[in-house]
Design an enzyme around this catalytic site. Structure first.
Site, PDB file in Angstrom:
ATOM      1  N   ARG A   1       0.806  -1.225   0.000  1.00 20.72           N
ATOM      2  CA  ARG A   1       0.000   0.000   0.000  1.00 20.72           C
ATOM      3  C   ARG A   1       0.839   1.275   0.000  1.00 20.72           C
ATOM      4  O   ARG A   1       0.388   2.330   0.408  1.00 20.72           O
ATOM      5  CB  ARG A   1      -0.992   0.004   1.162  1.00 20.72           C
ATOM      6  CG  ARG A   1      -2.040  -1.090   1.057  1.00 20.72           C
ATOM      7  CD  ARG A   1      -3.187  -0.845   2.017  1.00 20.72           C
ATOM      8  NE  ARG A   1      -4.223  -1.861   1.800  1.00 20.72           N
ATOM      9  CZ  ARG A   1      -4.313  -3.009   2.473  1.00 20.72           C
ATOM     10  NH1 ARG A   1      -3.414  -3.272   3.415  1.00 20.72           N
ATOM     11  NH2 ARG A   1      -5.284  -3.857   2.225  1.00 20.72           N
TER      12      ARG A   1
ATOM     13  N   LYS B   1       3.012  11.379 -11.467  1.00 24.38           N
ATOM     14  CA  LYS B   1       2.192  10.524 -12.330  1.00 24.38           C
ATOM     15  C   LYS B   1       2.965   9.255 -12.648  1.00 24.38           C
ATOM     16  O   LYS B   1       4.069   9.304 -13.186  1.00 24.38           O
ATOM     17  CB  LYS B   1       1.813  11.273 -13.616  1.00 24.38           C
ATOM     18  CG  LYS B   1       0.790  12.360 -13.399  1.00 24.38           C
ATOM     19  CD  LYS B   1       0.589  13.240 -14.611  1.00 24.38           C
ATOM     20  CE  LYS B   1      -0.094  12.514 -15.746  1.00 24.38           C
ATOM     21  NZ  LYS B   1      -0.436  13.451 -16.859  1.00 24.38           N
TER      22      LYS B   1
ATOM     23  N   GLU C   1      10.006  19.198 -24.081  1.00 25.93           N
ATOM     24  CA  GLU C   1       9.242  19.451 -22.864  1.00 25.93           C
ATOM     25  C   GLU C   1       9.639  20.774 -22.203  1.00 25.93           C
ATOM     26  O   GLU C   1       8.834  21.395 -21.511  1.00 25.93           O
ATOM     27  CB  GLU C   1       9.413  18.295 -21.879  1.00 25.93           C
ATOM     28  CG  GLU C   1       8.794  16.988 -22.347  1.00 25.93           C
ATOM     29  CD  GLU C   1       7.260  17.008 -22.319  1.00 25.93           C
ATOM     30  OE1 GLU C   1       6.697  17.859 -21.617  1.00 25.93           O
ATOM     31  OE2 GLU C   1       6.657  16.171 -23.012  1.00 25.93           O
TER      32      GLU C   1
ATOM     33  N   LYS D   1       6.765  23.472 -13.896  1.00 25.79           N
ATOM     34  CA  LYS D   1       5.913  22.308 -13.669  1.00 25.79           C
ATOM     35  C   LYS D   1       5.592  22.162 -12.190  1.00 25.79           C
ATOM     36  O   LYS D   1       4.466  21.789 -11.817  1.00 25.79           O
ATOM     37  CB  LYS D   1       6.581  21.036 -14.190  1.00 25.79           C
ATOM     38  CG  LYS D   1       5.685  19.805 -14.032  1.00 25.79           C
ATOM     39  CD  LYS D   1       6.206  18.604 -14.778  1.00 25.79           C
ATOM     40  CE  LYS D   1       5.206  17.447 -14.672  1.00 25.79           C
ATOM     41  NZ  LYS D   1       5.652  16.235 -15.395  1.00 25.79           N
TER      42      LYS D   1
ATOM     43  N   GLU E   1      -4.533  16.691 -11.619  1.00 30.95           N
ATOM     44  CA  GLU E   1      -4.968  17.016 -12.973  1.00 30.95           C
ATOM     45  C   GLU E   1      -6.471  17.214 -13.082  1.00 30.95           C
ATOM     46  O   GLU E   1      -7.114  16.799 -14.048  1.00 30.95           O
ATOM     47  CB  GLU E   1      -4.511  15.901 -13.944  1.00 30.95           C
ATOM     48  CG  GLU E   1      -4.308  16.387 -15.355  1.00 30.95           C
ATOM     49  CD  GLU E   1      -3.634  15.355 -16.244  1.00 30.95           C
ATOM     50  OE1 GLU E   1      -2.652  15.716 -16.899  1.00 30.95           O
ATOM     51  OE2 GLU E   1      -4.099  14.196 -16.285  1.00 30.95           O
TER      52      GLU E   1
ATOM     53  N   ARG F   1      -3.580  21.604 -14.318  1.00 33.35           N
ATOM     54  CA  ARG F   1      -2.485  20.702 -14.684  1.00 33.35           C
ATOM     55  C   ARG F   1      -2.670  20.112 -16.078  1.00 33.35           C
ATOM     56  O   ARG F   1      -1.699  19.704 -16.714  1.00 33.35           O
ATOM     57  CB  ARG F   1      -2.340  19.588 -13.643  1.00 33.35           C
ATOM     58  CG  ARG F   1      -1.112  18.721 -13.889  1.00 33.35           C
ATOM     59  CD  ARG F   1      -0.805  17.783 -12.742  1.00 33.35           C
ATOM     60  NE  ARG F   1       0.323  16.933 -13.068  1.00 33.35           N
ATOM     61  CZ  ARG F   1       0.870  16.051 -12.255  1.00 33.35           C
ATOM     62  NH1 ARG F   1       0.394  15.907 -11.030  1.00 33.35           N
ATOM     63  NH2 ARG F   1       1.896  15.309 -12.624  1.00 33.35           N
TER      64      ARG F   1
ATOM     65  N   ASN G   1      -0.421  19.150 -20.930  1.00 39.93           N
ATOM     66  CA  ASN G   1      -0.609  18.280 -22.099  1.00 39.93           C
ATOM     67  C   ASN G   1      -0.567  19.056 -23.417  1.00 39.93           C
ATOM     68  O   ASN G   1      -0.925  18.505 -24.467  1.00 39.93           O
ATOM     69  CB  ASN G   1      -1.933  17.524 -21.994  1.00 39.93           C
ATOM     70  CG  ASN G   1      -1.891  16.446 -20.924  1.00 39.93           C
ATOM     71  OD1 ASN G   1      -1.197  15.455 -21.051  1.00 39.93           O
ATOM     72  ND2 ASN G   1      -2.631  16.669 -19.841  1.00 39.93           N
TER      73      ASN G   1
ATOM     74  N   HIS H   1       0.333  17.309 -26.612  1.00 41.02           N
ATOM     75  CA  HIS H   1       0.278  15.871 -26.401  1.00 41.02           C
ATOM     76  C   HIS H   1      -0.895  15.185 -27.089  1.00 41.02           C
ATOM     77  O   HIS H   1      -0.796  14.005 -27.425  1.00 41.02           O
ATOM     78  CB  HIS H   1       0.250  15.560 -24.898  1.00 41.02           C
ATOM     79  CG  HIS H   1       1.595  15.683 -24.250  1.00 41.02           C
ATOM     80  ND1 HIS H   1       2.285  16.873 -24.198  1.00 41.02           N
ATOM     81  CD2 HIS H   1       2.388  14.759 -23.627  1.00 41.02           C
ATOM     82  CE1 HIS H   1       3.436  16.674 -23.567  1.00 41.02           C
ATOM     83  NE2 HIS H   1       3.518  15.411 -23.211  1.00 41.02           N
TER      84      HIS H   1
ATOM     85  N   HIS I   1       0.350  12.197 -29.043  1.00 40.12           N
ATOM     86  CA  HIS I   1      -0.015  10.811 -28.760  1.00 40.12           C
ATOM     87  C   HIS I   1      -0.650  10.143 -29.975  1.00 40.12           C
ATOM     88  O   HIS I   1      -0.465   8.940 -30.200  1.00 40.12           O
ATOM     89  CB  HIS I   1      -0.977  10.754 -27.569  1.00 40.12           C
ATOM     90  CG  HIS I   1      -0.301  10.982 -26.254  1.00 40.12           C
ATOM     91  ND1 HIS I   1      -0.992  11.317 -25.106  1.00 40.12           N
ATOM     92  CD2 HIS I   1       1.008  10.918 -25.881  1.00 40.12           C
ATOM     93  CE1 HIS I   1      -0.149  11.456 -24.104  1.00 40.12           C
ATOM     94  NE2 HIS I   1       1.070  11.228 -24.547  1.00 40.12           N
TER      95      HIS I   1
ATOM     96  N   HIS J   1       8.918  10.057 -28.375  1.00 40.66           N
ATOM     97  CA  HIS J   1       7.826  10.777 -27.714  1.00 40.66           C
ATOM     98  C   HIS J   1       8.039  12.293 -27.801  1.00 40.66           C
ATOM     99  O   HIS J   1       7.124  13.040 -28.142  1.00 40.66           O
ATOM    100  CB  HIS J   1       7.721  10.342 -26.253  1.00 40.66           C
ATOM    101  CG  HIS J   1       6.750  11.145 -25.441  1.00 40.66           C
ATOM    102  ND1 HIS J   1       5.380  11.052 -25.603  1.00 40.66           N
ATOM    103  CD2 HIS J   1       6.948  12.088 -24.477  1.00 40.66           C
ATOM    104  CE1 HIS J   1       4.776  11.893 -24.770  1.00 40.66           C
ATOM    105  NE2 HIS J   1       5.701  12.528 -24.078  1.00 40.66           N
TER     106      HIS J   1
END
Length: 366
Positions: free
Chosen positions: A124, A146, A188, A228, A238, A242, A246, A249, A253, A266
């Site tokens: 956990r 993330k 980025e 960031k 998010e 936030r 993206n 992206h 993507h 990427h």
């Protein structure tokens, strides 16, 4: 050793620092024993990174009184899978890791995402430390918590938010990185400036191609991380602002999903997405065309793609790209959500995309 820049990520009792600069790992060694009460350092890395860096990192950790215990995973996105997750979790359990301990993620975004996810669910939740070995991971995936793996339904569709205890962005670990991978990471940094830091973009633009060297790169990394960190502190999970991270992206993507495996990186896809996001914003009359042109020119100057036709793979179909964009996690009520811009440093969330108009726009860009 150059001066180490410290960027705090303010999240209350889960706050942590990002150390940036050549020799950042050496400067962090005095912090590490407190994070490893059993004096052992479990290091998750992949075979490629292990060949380049595991020996050196292990020696430094041993010098701080820690005993390294490496866990090796397969290189590449295939490791970000249920099988890869099971492998790491089982390794942590075999070592009887305790909740007071940390595990180190030594590698790029794949290793960081996988290790963070494994740490978040083992007993956990155990702690983890990010030591990113790619520029892309230093400025993006290592900061913000993330974590996740890929599934048959898409990239990063299983995961958690689990903040690291410390991020060590040591520029010395980038020396073995191919130029193409470094450029992919730089996308980025540009993204951060385009979202909400116009002065940073001015500085990057002024440095031109030289921004990829020495102290200029360290400063750029720290500035992008600081930006960031502010976003993450405001919207950790998010739910709102936030999502601005993206920018580029949704297009990117879609390119990644449509291109053959390993055809594009990427960061390259994100760079092309940044160019398209600004071009589409200008197409809709939201953003000055001059700003879109500046973005495209800077990306081209440093050697990055700025649109679909400047990617290494160019066999695109607008309708298939749109179909990929419909699967994006940011979408709501069946509508494509895009991050667009009113200008450089002024991005916003657009939930009113007209698919017909977007398709027509893409057809002009392919």
């Amino acid at each position: 050793m150059s001066d180490i820049l410290t960027v705090p990520v303010g999240l209350g009792d889960r706050s942590y620092d990002v150390l940036v600069g050549a020799g950042a790992l050496d400067s962090a060694l005095n912090r590490l024993p407190a994070l490893f009460p059993r004096r052992r350092a479990i290091i998750v890395t992949d075979k490629h990174v292990a060949d380049h860096h595991l020996g050196t990192v292990s020696e430094k950790l041993a010098g701080a009184g820690l005993v390294p215990h490496p866990v090796i995973v397969e290189p590449g996105e295939t490791a970000k899978s249920w099988d890869g997750l099971r492998h790491v979790v089982d390794a942590l359990l075999d070592l009887n890791i305790e909740r007071s301990e940390c595990v180190i993620a030594l590698g790029g975004g794949v290793v960081g995402d996988l290790t963070g996810f494994a740490a978040s669910i083992t007993k956990r939740g155990v702690g983890f430390i990010q030591i990113p070995t790619t520029l892309l991971a230093q400025v993006d995936s290592s900061v913000g918590g993330k974590t996740g793996i890929n599934t048959d339904h898409g990239k990063n569709f299983a995961g958690t938010f689990h903040q690291p205890k410390l991020v060590i962005a040591d520029m010395d670990l980038l020396t073995t990185l191919p130029r193409r991978e470094q450029l992919a990471g730089y996308a980025e940094i540009v993204k951060a400036a385009l979202i909400g830091d116009a002065p940073l973009f001015d500085a990057l633009e002024a440095d031109g191609a030289d921004v990829m060297e020495g102290e200029a790169l360290s400063r750029a990394v720290a500035a992008a991380v600081a930006f960031k960190a502010r976003i993450v502190a405001e919207d950790e999970r998010e739910a709102g602002v936030r999502a601005l991270l993206n920018l580029g992206h949704t297009f990117g993507h879609a390119f990644e999903a449509e291109a053959p495996k390993n055809a594009i990186r990427h960061g390259e896809a994100v760079a092309a997405g940044l160019g398209l996001a600004f071009a589409y914003s200008a197409h809709r009359g939201i953003c000055p065309k001059a700003d879109a042109d500046r973005v495209a020119k800077h990306l081209e100057t440093v050697g990055l793609p700025h649109g679909a036709t400047s990617l290494a793979w160019t066999d695109w179909d607008a309708s298939r790209l749109i179909a990929r964009m419909r699967d994006d996690k940011k979408n709501q009520d069946g509508r494509i959500t895009l991050i667009l811009a009113r200008g450089i440093g002024d991005a916003y969330i657009d939930r009113d995309t007209d698919e017909t108009d977007l398709t027509r726009f893409l057809e002009t860009q392919l």
